[in-house]
Write a protein that holds these residues in place. Sequence first.
Motif, mmCIF file in Angstrom:
data_model
loop_
_atom_site.group_PDB
_atom_site.id
_atom_site.type_symbol
_atom_site.label_atom_id
_atom_site.label_comp_id
_atom_site.label_asym_id
_atom_site.label_seq_id
_atom_site.Cartn_x
_atom_site.Cartn_y
_atom_site.Cartn_z
ATOM 1 N N PRO A 242 0.812 -1.235 0.000
ATOM 2 C CA PRO A 242 0.000 0.000 0.000
ATOM 3 C C PRO A 242 0.841 1.278 0.000
ATOM 4 C CG PRO A 242 -0.857 -1.537 1.623
ATOM 5 C CD PRO A 242 0.407 -2.119 1.109
ATOM 6 N N VAL A 243 1.920 1.299 0.768
ATOM 7 C CA VAL A 243 2.758 2.498 0.808
ATOM 8 C C VAL A 243 3.445 2.701 -0.538
ATOM 9 C CG1 VAL A 243 4.842 3.485 1.844
ATOM 10 C CG2 VAL A 243 3.094 2.495 3.296
ATOM 11 N N PHE A 244 3.934 1.623 -1.138
ATOM 12 C CA PHE A 244 4.588 1.722 -2.441
ATOM 13 C C PHE A 244 3.613 2.250 -3.490
ATOM 14 C CE2 PHE A 244 5.943 0.073 -6.539
ATOM 15 C CZ PHE A 244 7.263 0.446 -6.565
ATOM 16 N N LYS A 245 2.407 1.697 -3.542
ATOM 17 C CA LYS A 245 1.391 2.137 -4.517
ATOM 18 C C LYS A 245 0.994 3.599 -4.262
ATOM 19 C CE LYS A 245 0.471 -1.758 -6.708
ATOM 20 N NZ LYS A 245 0.728 -1.939 -8.111
ATOM 21 N N MET A 246 0.853 3.974 -2.983
ATOM 22 C CA MET A 246 0.482 5.345 -2.653
ATOM 23 C C MET A 246 1.566 6.317 -3.124
ATOM 24 S SD MET A 246 -0.441 6.993 1.058
ATOM 25 C CE MET A 246 1.178 6.692 1.725
ATOM 26 N N PHE A 247 2.836 5.997 -2.848
ATOM 27 C CA PHE A 247 3.923 6.877 -3.251
ATOM 28 C C PHE A 247 4.091 6.892 -4.770
ATOM 29 C CE2 PHE A 247 6.588 7.218 0.877
ATOM 30 C CZ PHE A 247 5.511 7.800 1.498
ATOM 31 N N GLN A 248 3.668 5.827 -5.419
ATOM 32 C CA GLN A 248 3.732 5.761 -6.874
ATOM 33 C C GLN A 248 2.700 6.702 -7.501
ATOM 34 O OE1 GLN A 248 2.852 1.836 -8.421
ATOM 35 N NE2 GLN A 248 4.674 1.918 -9.728
ATOM 36 N N LYS A 249 1.587 6.928 -6.812
ATOM 37 C CA LYS A 249 0.507 7.751 -7.347
ATOM 38 C C LYS A 249 0.593 9.222 -6.922
ATOM 39 C CE LYS A 249 -2.889 4.075 -7.924
ATOM 40 N NZ LYS A 249 -2.184 3.515 -8.992
ATOM 41 N N ILE A 250 1.316 9.514 -5.840
ATOM 42 C CA ILE A 250 1.415 10.904 -5.372
ATOM 43 C C ILE A 250 2.323 11.680 -6.317
ATOM 44 C CG2 ILE A 250 2.245 12.410 -3.535
ATOM 45 C CD1 ILE A 250 1.427 10.286 -1.539
ATOM 46 N N GLU A 251 1.775 12.747 -6.878
ATOM 47 C CA GLU A 251 2.551 13.563 -7.816
ATOM 48 C C GLU A 251 3.256 14.687 -7.062
ATOM 49 O OE1 GLU A 251 0.136 14.900 -11.045
ATOM 50 O OE2 GLU A 251 -0.581 12.877 -11.493
ATOM 51 N N VAL A 252 4.503 14.900 -7.438
ATOM 52 C CA VAL A 252 5.311 15.968 -6.856
ATOM 53 C C VAL A 252 5.922 16.763 -8.007
ATOM 54 C CG1 VAL A 252 5.815 14.733 -4.719
ATOM 55 C CG2 VAL A 252 7.335 14.467 -6.655
ATOM 56 N N PRO A 253 6.397 17.964 -7.740
ATOM 57 C CA PRO A 253 7.028 18.758 -8.808
ATOM 58 C C PRO A 253 8.272 18.040 -9.367
ATOM 59 C CG PRO A 253 6.658 20.099 -6.851
ATOM 60 C CD PRO A 253 6.323 18.702 -6.482
ATOM 61 N N PHE A 254 8.570 18.310 -10.622
ATOM 62 C CA PHE A 254 9.690 17.638 -11.273
ATOM 63 C C PHE A 254 11.042 18.069 -10.714
ATOM 64 C CE2 PHE A 254 6.433 16.784 -14.471
ATOM 65 C CZ PHE A 254 6.645 15.422 -14.658
ATOM 66 N N TRP A 255 11.106 19.219 -10.049
ATOM 67 C CA TRP A 255 12.375 19.607 -9.432
ATOM 68 C C TRP A 255 12.669 18.751 -8.206
ATOM 69 C CZ3 TRP A 255 11.937 21.183 -4.437
ATOM 70 C CH2 TRP A 255 10.703 21.688 -4.016
ATOM 71 N N LEU A 256 11.640 18.061 -7.687
ATOM 72 C CA LEU A 256 11.819 17.182 -6.538
ATOM 73 C C LEU A 256 12.105 15.746 -6.970
ATOM 74 C CD1 LEU A 256 11.727 17.181 -3.449
ATOM 75 C CD2 LEU A 256 9.316 16.657 -3.599
ATOM 76 N N SER A 257 11.525 15.336 -8.102
ATOM 77 C CA SER A 257 11.700 13.975 -8.584
ATOM 78 C C SER A 257 11.645 13.973 -10.103
ATOM 79 C CB SER A 257 10.588 13.079 -8.018
ATOM 80 O OG SER A 257 10.605 11.819 -8.635
ATOM 81 N N GLU A 258 12.554 13.208 -10.722
ATOM 82 C CA GLU A 258 12.574 13.144 -12.189
ATOM 83 C C GLU A 258 11.327 12.469 -12.733
ATOM 84 O OE1 GLU A 258 15.404 11.190 -10.777
ATOM 85 O OE2 GLU A 258 16.548 13.009 -10.447
ATOM 86 N N SER A 259 10.765 11.530 -11.966
ATOM 87 C CA SER A 259 9.598 10.786 -12.440
ATOM 88 C C SER A 259 8.282 11.524 -12.190
ATOM 89 C CB SER A 259 9.553 9.412 -11.767
ATOM 90 O OG SER A 259 9.330 9.558 -10.388
ATOM 91 N N GLY A 260 8.290 12.534 -11.365
ATOM 92 C CA GLY A 260 7.068 13.256 -11.041
ATOM 93 C C GLY A 260 6.261 12.608 -9.933
ATOM 94 N N THR A 261 6.775 11.496 -9.373
ATOM 95 C CA THR A 261 6.096 10.834 -8.255
ATOM 96 C C THR A 261 6.990 10.905 -7.024
ATOM 97 O OG1 THR A 261 6.995 8.649 -8.732
ATOM 98 C CG2 THR A 261 4.939 9.256 -9.835
ATOM 99 N N LEU A 262 6.450 10.473 -5.922
ATOM 100 C CA LEU A 262 7.201 10.510 -4.664
ATOM 101 C C LEU A 262 8.231 9.385 -4.571
ATOM 102 C CD1 LEU A 262 7.147 12.449 -2.347
ATOM 103 C CD2 LEU A 262 5.489 11.045 -1.205
ATOM 104 N N LEU A 263 8.112 8.382 -5.445
ATOM 105 C CA LEU A 263 9.097 7.293 -5.444
ATOM 106 C C LEU A 263 10.471 7.818 -5.860
ATOM 107 C CD1 LEU A 263 7.396 4.129 -6.957
ATOM 108 C CD2 LEU A 263 8.125 4.521 -4.627
ATOM 109 N N ASN A 264 11.480 7.198 -5.343
ATOM 110 C CA ASN A 264 12.871 7.515 -5.662
ATOM 111 C C ASN A 264 13.267 8.924 -5.218
ATOM 112 O OD1 ASN A 264 15.313 6.526 -6.539
ATOM 113 N ND2 ASN A 264 15.066 7.296 -8.613
ATOM 114 N N THR A 265 12.686 9.370 -4.096
ATOM 115 C CA THR A 265 13.081 10.647 -3.507
ATOM 116 C C THR A 265 13.433 10.422 -2.035
ATOM 117 O OG1 THR A 265 10.831 11.218 -2.812
ATOM 118 C CG2 THR A 265 11.513 11.960 -5.003
ATOM 119 N N HIS A 266 14.299 11.275 -1.552
ATOM 120 C CA HIS A 266 14.646 11.202 -0.139
ATOM 121 C C HIS A 266 13.467 11.629 0.731
ATOM 122 C CE1 HIS A 266 18.968 11.384 -1.583
ATOM 123 N NE2 HIS A 266 18.839 10.226 -0.959
ATOM 124 N N LEU A 267 12.597 12.481 0.184
ATOM 125 C CA LEU A 267 11.414 12.912 0.925
ATOM 126 C C LEU A 267 10.526 11.721 1.279
ATOM 127 C CD1 LEU A 267 9.632 15.182 2.050
ATOM 128 C CD2 LEU A 267 8.610 15.365 -0.233
#
Length: 181
Positions: A19-44
């Motif tokens: 559930p946490v992985f899927k949730m972070f996969q769907k949460i959109e963040v600005p591209f300056w925070l993540s290259e993919s535009g999602t919360l995955l693969n960010t330190h945040l």
Amino acid sequence: MLALFLAGNLLPPQALLIPVFKMFQKIEVPFWLSESGTLLNTHLALVLVNVAFQIGFCTFVLSNFMKALPKEIYESAMVDGTSLWAQFWRLTLPLCRPSLAALATLETTWIYNEFFWATVLLQNGDKFPITSSLTNLAGTFFSDNNLVSAGSIIIALPTLVIYFALQKHFVAGLTMGATKG
């Protein structure tokens, strides 16, 4: 409120992996925070997960410690006209120094040695925390044990420095409720 924080500790983190992985996969963040535009693969993402899973334990420890503080101190402060915030800053925080030091030592060690969520939420090896990066020193078919051992010792040094810096408060915080009288 304490019951809600404690209820969060009842589920093991492994049960919430998907559930946490899927949730972070769907949460959109600005591209300056993540290259993919999602919360995955960010330190945040790693910070948010560690805060969410550790806040229950910290609340439980501090709640029990604060319940043991003598009520007479606060009563005399109220008689002197001290505001609630002044009581918190001048009485509660200084008296909670041993428990806060013990929590700081434990939490720093636990989060610094975090492996599970780092390998799940971070896909790039350059974003891995140092303890998760230690697995990259071992190869697929051959492992240089001397290199892995040296890396382990270097990685353990910051935790040891924090422990020795807060040792007096850490031991006092752990033994605070050991005796009555």
